[in-house]
Design an enzyme around this catalytic site. Structure first.
Site, short mmCIF file in Angstrom:
data_model
loop_
_atom_site.label_atom_id
_atom_site.label_comp_id
_atom_site.label_asym_id
_atom_site.label_seq_id
_atom_site.Cartn_x
_atom_site.Cartn_y
_atom_site.Cartn_z
N HIS A 33 7.51 -6.34 -1.66
CA HIS A 33 8.52 -5.95 -0.67
C HIS A 33 8.98 -7.14 0.17
CE1 HIS A 33 7.84 -1.88 -1.91
NE2 HIS A 33 6.54 -2.06 -1.75
N ARG A 56 7.72 -1.95 -14.03
CA ARG A 56 7.66 -2.44 -12.66
C ARG A 56 6.38 -3.28 -12.46
NH1 ARG A 56 5.42 -0.53 -7.58
NH2 ARG A 56 6.89 -0.64 -5.85
N GLN A 87 14.11 -1.39 -3.49
CA GLN A 87 12.76 -1.20 -2.93
C GLN A 87 11.83 -2.40 -3.11
OE1 GLN A 87 9.38 0.26 -4.60
NE2 GLN A 87 9.48 2.29 -3.67
N SER A 94 5.91 3.22 -1.60
CA SER A 94 6.11 2.14 -2.58
C SER A 94 6.08 2.70 -4.00
CB SER A 94 5.05 1.04 -2.35
OG SER A 94 5.32 -0.09 -3.15
N LEU A 95 5.07 2.37 -4.78
CA LEU A 95 4.92 2.90 -6.14
C LEU A 95 5.01 4.42 -6.16
CD1 LEU A 95 3.68 3.01 -9.11
CD2 LEU A 95 1.47 2.98 -7.98
N GLN A 112 -0.16 1.74 -4.44
CA GLN A 112 -1.24 0.86 -4.88
C GLN A 112 -2.34 0.77 -3.83
OE1 GLN A 112 0.63 -2.24 -6.95
NE2 GLN A 112 -1.20 -3.44 -7.30
#
Length: 298
Positions: free
Chosen positions: A195, A113, A244, A88-89, A9
């Protein structure tokens, strides 16, 4: 060895993916399929939307995923990853790239998500802050002694760590970090504490979706955010993907491990060049490049 890395992101930009759509029949087909799966024309926002439009959570995450994955698919025979990782993503894009997930399932999970994270953000006001110029250990220590929920969330590169948590706790931690000598401790314009333990409701929701999705044996290892190690076992991949959302992104450690395991060229697949910059800060000697679409590959 060739390592392919996939952004998360924040990498989105207005007009993203339009060149792929206009020049590749395969890309066009996949973008149209994505509109059907999502139930709204995401391509309109990607190709013509403003930066503000692209910030909407239900758009941002699928848009970055689509740009990365479709670009990878248009690279044809030249796309032969020996290891992959995503920030991440970007981990979802990486899992489609190494064959662990198919395109449709990857997109559905990314969409779920995004929605789950949005809901978690609305439950409790929270935020993130970037801390520059301090050792990780000092940042961790300050988080540990600050009242409220505040944790280290993104280990981006040496001297750049993002913290995540409750607004008041983040503000307090930022002040303490500046007092400890941070060059900057800057609250980020994000919707919530990604996170961190505050994403627990989203983690539970996504866990159910991931458990119900078929994962295949990947054709090369993925270095996952949670462990920063090479993973090829489908069960472990699923477990790490679920963890995650509430665990830190160990990007610095992942890149260091990929280099230790033989990575010589890091190719960023998707919008922007943020990850190439981080790789260079982690190891100046590493070679980095962007994946580029060539019309003759289709």
């Amino acid at each position: 060895m060739k390592a392919y890395i996939f952004p998360g992101q924040g990498a989105q930009f207005s007009g993203m993916g339009l060149d792929l759509y206009e020049n590749s029949p395969l890309a066009q087909e996949l973008f149209e399929k994505a509109n059907d799966i999502l139930g709204f024309p995401i391509t309109d926002t990607m190709f013509e939307g403003s930066a503000e439009d692209l910030k909407e959570t239900k758009v941002t995450q699928p848009a970055i995923f689509l740009h990365s994955v479709i670009l990878a698919k248009t690279l044809g025979d030249s796309f032969k990853p020996e290891m992959v990782a995503g920030h991440s993503l970007g981990e979802f894009s990486a899992l489609v790239a190494n064959g662990a997930l198919n395109f449709e399932d990857g997109l559905k999970l990314v969409s779920q998500r995004a929605m789950a994270m949005q809901k978690a953000c609305e439950l409790q006001p929270s935020t993130m802050a970037a801390v520059l110029g301090l050792d990780d250990e000092i940042v961790e220590k300050v988080c540990n002694v600050t009242d409220g929920i505040v944790v280290a969330a993104n280990y981006n590169c040496p001297g750049q760590l993002v913290i995540s948590g409750e607004i008041e706790a983040i503000d307090k931690a930022c002040q303490s970090l500046k007092d400890a000598g941070a060059r900057r401790a800057l609250v980020l314009p994000v919707g919530g504490a990604f996170h961190s333990p505050l994403m627990e409701p989203a983690r539970e929701e996504l866990a159910a979706a991931i458990e119900n999705t078929t994962f295949n044996k990947p054709n090369c290892p993925i270095y996952q955010n949670v462990t920063a190690n090479a993973v090829v076992d489908e069960t472990a991949i699923k477990a790490n993907l679920i963890s995650q959302l509430t665990a830190p992104v160990r990007w610095t450690q992942s890149v260091q491990q990929m280099i230790a395991d033989g990575a010589t060229l890091f190719t960023e697949v998707g919008p922007g060049k943020v990850l190439q910059g981080l790789v260079k800060k982690i190891n100046r000697a590493s070679e980095t490049t962007s994946a580029t679409f060539e019309t003759n590959n289709d």
